[in-house]
Scaffold this motif. Structure first.
Motif, PDB file in Angstrom:
ATOM      1  N   THR A 126      51.439  43.361  88.647  1.00 54.92           N
ATOM      2  CA  THR A 126      52.721  43.680  89.020  1.00 54.92           C
ATOM      3  C   THR A 126      53.232  44.600  88.166  1.00 54.92           C
ATOM      4  O   THR A 126      53.964  45.439  88.330  1.00 54.92           O
ATOM      5  CB  THR A 126      53.731  42.273  88.952  1.00 54.92           C
ATOM      6  OG1 THR A 126      53.216  41.388  89.878  1.00 54.92           O
ATOM      7  CG2 THR A 126      54.976  42.476  89.090  1.00 54.92           C
ATOM      8  N   PHE A 127      52.896  44.327  86.660  1.00 52.34           N
ATOM      9  CA  PHE A 127      53.287  45.381  85.701  1.00 52.34           C
ATOM     10  C   PHE A 127      53.133  46.736  85.860  1.00 52.34           C
ATOM     11  O   PHE A 127      53.720  47.668  85.498  1.00 52.34           O
ATOM     12  CB  PHE A 127      52.978  44.745  84.382  1.00 52.34           C
ATOM     13  CG  PHE A 127      53.902  43.667  83.762  1.00 52.34           C
ATOM     14  CD1 PHE A 127      54.974  43.344  84.494  1.00 52.34           C
ATOM     15  CD2 PHE A 127      53.252  42.866  82.916  1.00 52.34           C
ATOM     16  CE1 PHE A 127      55.599  42.022  84.196  1.00 52.34           C
ATOM     17  CE2 PHE A 127      53.877  41.731  82.576  1.00 52.34           C
ATOM     18  CZ  PHE A 127      55.021  41.305  82.960  1.00 52.34           C
TER      19      PHE A 127
ATOM     20  N   LEU B   8      58.501  44.014  78.555  1.00 49.13           N
ATOM     21  CA  LEU B   8      57.484  43.601  79.596  1.00 49.13           C
ATOM     22  C   LEU B   8      56.208  43.419  79.107  1.00 49.13           C
ATOM     23  O   LEU B   8      55.386  42.605  79.017  1.00 49.13           O
ATOM     24  CB  LEU B   8      57.246  44.660  80.535  1.00 49.13           C
ATOM     25  CG  LEU B   8      58.329  44.966  81.721  1.00 49.13           C
ATOM     26  CD1 LEU B   8      57.911  46.162  82.503  1.00 49.13           C
ATOM     27  CD2 LEU B   8      58.275  43.752  82.625  1.00 49.13           C
TER      28      LEU B   8
ATOM     29  N   PHE C 130      67.055  44.784  84.346  1.00 48.98           N
ATOM     30  CA  PHE C 130      65.924  44.459  84.829  1.00 48.98           C
ATOM     31  C   PHE C 130      65.836  44.746  86.441  1.00 48.98           C
ATOM     32  O   PHE C 130      65.033  45.210  87.192  1.00 48.98           O
ATOM     33  CB  PHE C 130      65.739  42.946  84.823  1.00 48.98           C
ATOM     34  CG  PHE C 130      64.706  42.836  83.519  1.00 48.98           C
ATOM     35  CD1 PHE C 130      64.970  43.204  82.241  1.00 48.98           C
ATOM     36  CD2 PHE C 130      63.207  42.123  83.972  1.00 48.98           C
ATOM     37  CE1 PHE C 130      64.117  42.843  81.118  1.00 48.98           C
ATOM     38  CE2 PHE C 130      62.433  41.989  82.784  1.00 48.98           C
ATOM     39  CZ  PHE C 130      62.797  42.225  81.484  1.00 48.98           C
ATOM     40  N   THR C 131      67.284  44.328  86.930  1.00 51.40           N
ATOM     41  CA  THR C 131      67.270  44.627  88.358  1.00 51.40           C
ATOM     42  C   THR C 131      67.360  46.120  88.657  1.00 51.40           C
ATOM     43  O   THR C 131      66.820  46.423  89.688  1.00 51.40           O
ATOM     44  CB  THR C 131      68.821  44.096  88.832  1.00 51.40           C
ATOM     45  OG1 THR C 131      68.701  42.687  88.540  1.00 51.40           O
ATOM     46  CG2 THR C 131      69.139  44.346  90.334  1.00 51.40           C
TER      47      THR C 131
ATOM     48  N   LEU D 284      63.370  47.596  87.450  1.00 56.76           N
ATOM     49  CA  LEU D 284      62.460  46.666  88.423  1.00 56.76           C
ATOM     50  C   LEU D 284      62.481  45.919  89.668  1.00 56.76           C
ATOM     51  O   LEU D 284      61.566  45.639  90.514  1.00 56.76           O
ATOM     52  CB  LEU D 284      61.855  45.560  87.554  1.00 56.76           C
ATOM     53  CG  LEU D 284      61.445  45.904  86.047  1.00 56.76           C
ATOM     54  CD1 LEU D 284      60.790  44.610  85.408  1.00 56.76           C
ATOM     55  CD2 LEU D 284      60.173  46.972  86.112  1.00 56.76           C
TER      56      LEU D 284
ATOM     57  N   SER E 168      64.029  43.197  89.974  1.00 58.02           N
ATOM     58  CA  SER E 168      63.990  42.096  89.895  1.00 58.02           C
ATOM     59  C   SER E 168      64.550  41.306  88.848  1.00 58.02           C
ATOM     60  O   SER E 168      64.892  42.199  87.876  1.00 58.02           O
ATOM     61  CB  SER E 168      62.234  41.629  89.680  1.00 58.02           C
ATOM     62  OG  SER E 168      61.906  40.352  89.429  1.00 58.02           O
TER      63      SER E 168
ATOM     64  N   PRO F 286      64.967  38.907  85.125  1.00 54.61           N
ATOM     65  CA  PRO F 286      64.033  38.653  84.283  1.00 54.61           C
ATOM     66  C   PRO F 286      63.240  37.271  84.551  1.00 54.61           C
ATOM     67  O   PRO F 286      62.107  37.428  84.209  1.00 54.61           O
ATOM     68  CB  PRO F 286      64.911  38.579  83.014  1.00 54.61           C
ATOM     69  CG  PRO F 286      66.273  39.245  83.329  1.00 54.61           C
ATOM     70  CD  PRO F 286      66.291  39.337  84.602  1.00 54.61           C
TER      71      PRO F 286
ATOM     72  N   ARG G  67      62.509  35.995  87.339  1.00 57.22           N
ATOM     73  CA  ARG G  67      61.557  36.316  88.571  1.00 57.22           C
ATOM     74  C   ARG G  67      60.186  37.119  88.130  1.00 57.22           C
ATOM     75  O   ARG G  67      59.321  36.697  88.384  1.00 57.22           O
ATOM     76  CB  ARG G  67      61.931  36.907  89.747  1.00 57.22           C
ATOM     77  CG  ARG G  67      61.228  36.817  90.757  1.00 57.22           C
ATOM     78  CD  ARG G  67      61.994  37.428  91.879  1.00 57.22           C
ATOM     79  NE  ARG G  67      63.275  36.942  92.431  1.00 57.22           N
ATOM     80  CZ  ARG G  67      64.320  37.225  92.327  1.00 57.22           C
ATOM     81  NH1 ARG G  67      64.485  38.853  91.975  1.00 57.22           N
ATOM     82  NH2 ARG G  67      65.545  36.913  92.683  1.00 57.22           N
ATOM     83  N   THR G  68      60.774  38.187  87.019  1.00 54.81           N
ATOM     84  CA  THR G  68      59.534  38.888  86.526  1.00 54.81           C
ATOM     85  C   THR G  68      58.663  37.923  85.584  1.00 54.81           C
ATOM     86  O   THR G  68      57.492  38.053  85.759  1.00 54.81           O
ATOM     87  CB  THR G  68      60.226  40.023  85.413  1.00 54.81           C
ATOM     88  OG1 THR G  68      61.246  40.890  86.576  1.00 54.81           O
ATOM     89  CG2 THR G  68      59.083  40.750  84.734  1.00 54.81           C
TER      90      THR G  68
ATOM     91  N   THR H 103      56.371  35.654  87.759  1.00 55.42           N
ATOM     92  CA  THR H 103      55.525  36.299  88.472  1.00 55.42           C
ATOM     93  C   THR H 103      54.362  36.614  87.609  1.00 55.42           C
ATOM     94  O   THR H 103      52.960  36.753  87.837  1.00 55.42           O
ATOM     95  CB  THR H 103      56.090  37.966  88.944  1.00 55.42           C
ATOM     96  OG1 THR H 103      57.001  37.670  89.993  1.00 55.42           O
ATOM     97  CG2 THR H 103      54.871  38.802  89.576  1.00 55.42           C
ATOM     98  N   ALA H 104      54.702  37.369  86.268  1.00 59.09           N
ATOM     99  CA  ALA H 104      53.696  37.533  85.252  1.00 59.09           C
ATOM    100  C   ALA H 104      52.836  36.305  84.968  1.00 59.09           C
ATOM    101  O   ALA H 104      51.280  36.156  84.698  1.00 59.09           O
ATOM    102  CB  ALA H 104      54.195  37.922  83.902  1.00 59.09           C
TER     103      ALA H 104
END
Length: 323
Positions: free
Chosen positions: A203-204, A219, A250-251, A254, A256, A258, A260-261, A264-265
């Motif tokens: 994702t990153f 990130l 972030f929105t 990305l 997204s 923070p 949700r990011t 996901t990570a």
């Protein structure tokens, strides 16, 4: 002895040479039996300039490589296009392939194998940035640019640069078993031997790096500290901004939040551990920052649409829902 011939050319990527040769050297030091003997070979058998400008000495002429060969590895790099158009090189690669137990390519070295006619009707991979070009140039080749490396029969192809290490660890495991492969990985100080079907792009890396330095730095921090407090308030305090401002950054950068990011990570990292280790789900959850195994199971169902047990049994890495 297991004789490994690394085929190089001018403007080859030096890491494509160093990763396999270094890993095999370490395998020997840990008792690989029979040991590996690595030879560097080029068309003219002379000192070769890598794409970084560092000279690679000690190369043999490809035409002089005789006898049985265990493994042929063709590297990639900036000089691949010229190499794939060099009839002398292609002739020798075909000759060596005919007397080798297996053949492999690193990064764009796949183009050389394809040009030599060795990949027709085979499933292969290459650097993610060159998959479309490979498929368009060689329509008889089945290109899958997602995995780190692919084995189709006795042909191994790998993605870009450092995936050469993952490929070589897979070859060592194939030859000598997982214990030696893990010992080599530990000495190389690599986190783990990534499975071949792990995606090249997380994702990153799927989108361009964020332009905002706060988001970019966070990130990197998130990826390295998954088990720590990564709540929006903790991240905002680390960055010296308000939680509301962090969410806006972030929105905008990305698409997204923070939270949700981070989720996901953590989910992607947990999936990698489930696929590549025998750790219980509870241990994976702790390492990746989930409160419990059940929380991790919920994340897998939401992100991949499957359970952790199903993920561990699958041959191929699933794609996220909606990907």
């Amino acid at each position: 002895m297991r004789r490994v011939v690394i085929v190089a050319f001018d403007d080859a990527q030096i890491l494509d040479v160093a990763c396999p040769s270094g890993a095999l050297e370490i395998a020997n030091s840990h008792g690989a039996a029979p040991p590996y003997v690595v030879e560097l070979a080029t068309v003219q058998g002379r000192t070769t300039r890598s794409s970084s400008g560092i000279m690679l000495a000690g190369a043999r002429r490809l035409a002089e490589v005789s006898g049985r060969v265990d493994t042929v590895i063709v590297v990639g790099g900036a000089g691949t296009a010229a190499a794939a158009a060099d009839d002398r090189l292609l002739t020798q690669v075909r000759r060596l392939a005919g007397r080798s137990r297996r053949i492999a390519s690193v990064c764009t070295g796949t183009f050389v194998l394809a040009a030599a006619g060795l990949l027709d009707d085979r499933r292969v991979t290459t650097h993610w940035g060159y998959g479309e070009l490979l498929a368009a140039t060689f329509p008889a080749v089945k290109v899958d640019p997602a995995p780190l490396y692919i084995r189709d029969g006795n042909v191994f192809t790998s993605a870009g640069v450092i995936s050469a290490l993952d490929l070589t660890l897979a070859l060592i495991e194939d030859d000598c078993g997982p214990t030696l492969a893990r010992e080599v990985a530990r000495e190389l100080v690599t986190y783990l031997h990534r499975p071949g079907d792990q995606a090249q792009i997380s994702t990153f890396l799927a989108v361009p790096p964020p332009g905002n330095r706060v988001v970019r730095d966070l990130l990197g921090y998130i990826a390295a500290h998954l088990a720590e407090d990564l709540s929006p308030s903790a991240l905002a305090a680390r960055a010296g901004v308000t939680t509301r401002h962090l969410t806006r950054l972030f929105t905008a950068q990305l698409g997204s939040t923070p939270a949700r990011t981070v989720r996901t990570a953590r989910t992607e990292a947990a999936a990698q551990l489930v696929r590549s280790t025998a750790l219980p789900l509870a241990a994976v959850a702790r390492r990746c920052g989930f409160a419990s195994a059940e929380t991790l199971r919920t994340a897998f169902r939401q992100y991949y649409g499957i359970t952790g047990d199903t993920l561990r049994r699958m041959t191929d890495m699933p794609r996220p829902i909606g990907a």
